[in-house]
Motif scaffolding. Structure first.
Motif, PDB file in Angstrom:
ATOM      1  N   ASN A   1       0.755  -1.261   0.036  1.00 43.40           N
ATOM      2  CA  ASN A   1      -0.106   0.049  -0.012  1.00 43.40           C
ATOM      3  C   ASN A   1       0.813   1.264   0.003  1.00 43.40           C
ATOM      4  O   ASN A   1       0.825   2.241  -0.910  1.00 43.40           O
ATOM      5  CB  ASN A   1      -1.109  -0.137   1.119  1.00 43.40           C
ATOM      6  CG  ASN A   1      -1.930   1.280   1.086  1.00 43.40           C
ATOM      7  OD1 ASN A   1      -1.745   2.124   0.724  1.00 43.40           O
ATOM      8  ND2 ASN A   1      -2.855   0.983   2.186  1.00 43.40           N
ATOM      9  N   PHE A   2       1.844   1.289   0.792  1.00 44.83           N
ATOM     10  CA  PHE A   2       2.608   2.430   1.090  1.00 44.83           C
ATOM     11  C   PHE A   2       3.480   2.681  -0.183  1.00 44.83           C
ATOM     12  O   PHE A   2       3.934   3.774  -0.915  1.00 44.83           O
ATOM     13  CB  PHE A   2       3.493   2.481   2.367  1.00 44.83           C
ATOM     14  CG  PHE A   2       4.562   3.476   2.482  1.00 44.83           C
ATOM     15  CD1 PHE A   2       4.158   4.591   2.918  1.00 44.83           C
ATOM     16  CD2 PHE A   2       5.923   3.226   2.211  1.00 44.83           C
ATOM     17  CE1 PHE A   2       4.978   5.774   2.988  1.00 44.83           C
ATOM     18  CE2 PHE A   2       6.876   4.151   2.181  1.00 44.83           C
ATOM     19  CZ  PHE A   2       6.227   5.577   2.678  1.00 44.83           C
ATOM     20  N   VAL A   3       4.292   1.757  -0.714  1.00 44.24           N
ATOM     21  CA  VAL A   3       5.207   1.935  -1.815  1.00 44.24           C
ATOM     22  C   VAL A   3       4.288   2.292  -3.228  1.00 44.24           C
ATOM     23  O   VAL A   3       4.683   3.116  -3.784  1.00 44.24           O
ATOM     24  CB  VAL A   3       5.898   0.538  -2.038  1.00 44.24           C
ATOM     25  CG1 VAL A   3       6.772   0.646  -3.601  1.00 44.24           C
ATOM     26  CG2 VAL A   3       6.941   0.191  -0.957  1.00 44.24           C
ATOM     27  N   THR A   4       3.120   1.732  -3.347  1.00 40.70           N
ATOM     28  CA  THR A   4       2.299   1.837  -4.340  1.00 40.70           C
ATOM     29  C   THR A   4       1.641   3.359  -4.360  1.00 40.70           C
ATOM     30  O   THR A   4       1.678   4.273  -5.229  1.00 40.70           O
ATOM     31  CB  THR A   4       1.018   1.003  -4.584  1.00 40.70           C
ATOM     32  OG1 THR A   4       1.451  -0.253  -4.691  1.00 40.70           O
ATOM     33  CG2 THR A   4       0.199   1.312  -5.800  1.00 40.70           C
TER      34      THR A   4
ATOM     35  N   ILE B   1     -13.557  -3.207  -4.692  1.00 43.40           N
ATOM     36  CA  ILE B   1     -14.318  -4.258  -5.306  1.00 43.40           C
ATOM     37  C   ILE B   1     -13.476  -5.474  -5.399  1.00 43.40           C
ATOM     38  O   ILE B   1     -14.145  -6.721  -5.353  1.00 43.40           O
ATOM     39  CB  ILE B   1     -14.981  -4.027  -6.764  1.00 43.40           C
ATOM     40  CG1 ILE B   1     -16.101  -2.916  -6.330  1.00 43.40           C
ATOM     41  CG2 ILE B   1     -15.752  -5.192  -7.218  1.00 43.40           C
ATOM     42  CD1 ILE B   1     -16.644  -2.169  -7.456  1.00 43.40           C
ATOM     43  N   LEU B   2     -12.408  -5.441  -6.076  1.00 43.20           N
ATOM     44  CA  LEU B   2     -11.432  -6.663  -6.346  1.00 43.20           C
ATOM     45  C   LEU B   2     -11.011  -7.271  -5.111  1.00 43.20           C
ATOM     46  O   LEU B   2     -10.822  -8.169  -4.953  1.00 43.20           O
ATOM     47  CB  LEU B   2     -10.247  -6.253  -6.950  1.00 43.20           C
ATOM     48  CG  LEU B   2     -10.429  -5.745  -8.672  1.00 43.20           C
ATOM     49  CD1 LEU B   2      -9.297  -5.253  -9.482  1.00 43.20           C
ATOM     50  CD2 LEU B   2     -10.958  -7.157  -9.581  1.00 43.20           C
ATOM     51  N   PHE B   3     -10.945  -6.450  -4.036  1.00 41.08           N
ATOM     52  CA  PHE B   3     -10.578  -6.620  -2.504  1.00 41.08           C
ATOM     53  C   PHE B   3     -11.413  -7.716  -1.999  1.00 41.08           C
ATOM     54  O   PHE B   3     -11.052  -8.462  -1.410  1.00 41.08           O
ATOM     55  CB  PHE B   3     -10.088  -5.283  -1.847  1.00 41.08           C
ATOM     56  CG  PHE B   3      -9.237  -5.570  -0.523  1.00 41.08           C
ATOM     57  CD1 PHE B   3      -7.895  -5.651  -0.719  1.00 41.08           C
ATOM     58  CD2 PHE B   3      -9.968  -5.786   0.656  1.00 41.08           C
ATOM     59  CE1 PHE B   3      -7.044  -6.139   0.435  1.00 41.08           C
ATOM     60  CE2 PHE B   3      -9.000  -5.686   1.765  1.00 41.08           C
ATOM     61  CZ  PHE B   3      -7.611  -5.843   1.625  1.00 41.08           C
ATOM     62  N   GLY B   4     -12.716  -7.361  -2.413  1.00 40.18           N
ATOM     63  CA  GLY B   4     -13.523  -8.172  -1.618  1.00 40.18           C
ATOM     64  C   GLY B   4     -14.133  -9.554  -2.482  1.00 40.18           C
ATOM     65  O   GLY B   4     -14.505 -10.266  -2.191  1.00 40.18           O
ATOM     66  N   ILE B   5     -13.490  -9.562  -3.804  1.00 38.65           N
ATOM     67  CA  ILE B   5     -13.741 -10.610  -4.582  1.00 38.65           C
ATOM     68  C   ILE B   5     -12.498 -11.567  -4.977  1.00 38.65           C
ATOM     69  O   ILE B   5     -12.515 -12.932  -4.744  1.00 38.65           O
ATOM     70  CB  ILE B   5     -14.448 -10.118  -6.074  1.00 38.65           C
ATOM     71  CG1 ILE B   5     -15.656  -9.529  -5.839  1.00 38.65           C
ATOM     72  CG2 ILE B   5     -14.476 -11.480  -6.946  1.00 38.65           C
ATOM     73  CD1 ILE B   5     -16.109  -8.880  -6.862  1.00 38.65           C
TER      74      ILE B   5
ATOM     75  N   THR C   1      -4.963  -4.305  -3.672  1.00 41.40           N
ATOM     76  CA  THR C   1      -4.087  -3.342  -2.771  1.00 41.40           C
ATOM     77  C   THR C   1      -3.287  -2.408  -3.846  1.00 41.40           C
ATOM     78  O   THR C   1      -3.511  -1.353  -3.505  1.00 41.40           O
ATOM     79  CB  THR C   1      -3.319  -4.095  -1.753  1.00 41.40           C
ATOM     80  OG1 THR C   1      -4.052  -4.814  -0.792  1.00 41.40           O
ATOM     81  CG2 THR C   1      -2.458  -3.247  -1.009  1.00 41.40           C
ATOM     82  N   ILE C   2      -2.519  -3.065  -4.673  1.00 45.20           N
ATOM     83  CA  ILE C   2      -2.205  -2.062  -5.585  1.00 45.20           C
ATOM     84  C   ILE C   2      -2.868  -1.332  -6.403  1.00 45.20           C
ATOM     85  O   ILE C   2      -2.762  -0.033  -6.548  1.00 45.20           O
ATOM     86  CB  ILE C   2      -1.156  -3.057  -6.823  1.00 45.20           C
ATOM     87  CG1 ILE C   2      -0.032  -3.699  -5.854  1.00 45.20           C
ATOM     88  CG2 ILE C   2      -0.835  -2.208  -7.755  1.00 45.20           C
ATOM     89  CD1 ILE C   2       0.742  -4.595  -6.763  1.00 45.20           C
ATOM     90  N   THR C   3      -4.092  -1.802  -6.859  1.00 42.92           N
ATOM     91  CA  THR C   3      -5.137  -0.921  -7.342  1.00 42.92           C
ATOM     92  C   THR C   3      -5.769   0.059  -6.773  1.00 42.92           C
ATOM     93  O   THR C   3      -5.570   1.066  -7.021  1.00 42.92           O
ATOM     94  CB  THR C   3      -6.298  -1.952  -8.144  1.00 42.92           C
ATOM     95  OG1 THR C   3      -5.764  -3.136  -8.542  1.00 42.92           O
ATOM     96  CG2 THR C   3      -7.101  -1.120  -8.918  1.00 42.92           C
TER      97      THR C   3
ATOM     98  N   GLY D   1      -4.674   4.648  -6.676  1.00 42.67           N
ATOM     99  CA  GLY D   1      -5.812   5.876  -6.594  1.00 42.67           C
ATOM    100  C   GLY D   1      -5.550   6.408  -5.254  1.00 42.67           C
ATOM    101  O   GLY D   1      -5.732   8.037  -5.474  1.00 42.67           O
ATOM    102  N   LEU D   2      -5.277   5.992  -4.273  1.00 39.96           N
ATOM    103  CA  LEU D   2      -5.115   6.589  -3.030  1.00 39.96           C
ATOM    104  C   LEU D   2      -4.001   7.795  -3.174  1.00 39.96           C
ATOM    105  O   LEU D   2      -3.963   8.893  -2.735  1.00 39.96           O
ATOM    106  CB  LEU D   2      -4.861   5.870  -1.990  1.00 39.96           C
ATOM    107  CG  LEU D   2      -6.141   5.046  -1.424  1.00 39.96           C
ATOM    108  CD1 LEU D   2      -5.610   3.872  -0.285  1.00 39.96           C
ATOM    109  CD2 LEU D   2      -6.988   5.607  -0.806  1.00 39.96           C
ATOM    110  N   GLY D   3      -2.675   7.212  -3.894  1.00 36.01           N
ATOM    111  CA  GLY D   3      -1.665   8.087  -3.927  1.00 36.01           C
ATOM    112  C   GLY D   3      -1.983   9.372  -4.821  1.00 36.01           C
ATOM    113  O   GLY D   3      -1.437  10.412  -4.474  1.00 36.01           O
TER     114      GLY D   3
END
Length: 185
Positions: free
Chosen positions: A51-54, A87-91, A107-109, A113-115
């Motif tokens: 998460n952080f690196v992405t 959505i992918l995280f849940g599926i 998480t990368i996806t 977006g968060l970054g």
């Protein structure tokens, strides 16, 4: 003049809430993931690193592509990535042969977006003509903190009510916040 920018300011505030939900979500589910998918704490801790690196990479890339596409397009794209990632995280962990790979990919996806959101919402707030820029900026950053507190409390209550096996419903509910922001931006 500030009234015509009110929707943009609200979208920036909602971006802070989406960020706080995403940052809190995976760690809140670590024990469930460990039990359900037989993942070690090292593997789960690496999700935080991913998460952080992405996010950091997205911050750096934002310097190049945001001036070319504009803030609105970049923030809409970012919220599409966050929504899709959640959505992918849940599926993905439930349908892939390797649940950990599903968690990493999703998480990368959403982290990309968060970054983009993290790197650009402050600039958007700063560019809005207002005599209350400092308070708008302070409120946006405090909303992130309050969003984390609220998400931890709400996720904990929801997990107690829904049961650990329905953790994905929390992920989908979090995706709705990012999806709303696609429209707002």
């Amino acid at each position: 003049m500030k009234k015509q920018y009110r929707g943009t300011i609200v979208a920036c505030y909602l971006s802070s809430i989406a960020m706080s939900l995403c940052v809190s979500l995976a760690p809140m589910l670590f024990v469930i993931f460990s039990d359900s998918f037989s993942l070690s704490m090292e593997m789960l801790g690496r999700l935080v690193l991913v998460n952080f690196v992405t996010q950091l990479c997205a911050d750096i890339l934002s310097i190049k592509f945001v001036p070319k596409v504009g803030y609105r397009a970049a923030l809409v794209f970012a919220h599409v990535m966050i929504t899709l990632g959640l959505i992918l995280f849940g599926i993905l962990p439930m349908i892939m042969q390797d649940p950990y790979l599903g968690l990493v990919l999703s998480t990368i996806t959403y982290s990309f977006g968060l970054g983009v959101v993290e790197a650009n919402t402050s600039s958007v707030i700063d560019s809005i003509p207002s005599e209350a820029k400092a308070s708008d900026m302070s409120l946006m950053h405090s909303i992130f903190c309050w969003g984390q507190v609220a998400s931890i409390i709400l996720f904990t209550i929801a997990l107690k009510l829904l049961g650990d096996s329905r953790w994905y419903l929390l992920v989908f509910a979090s995706a709705v916040i990012a999806a709303i922001n696609i429209v707002l931006y």
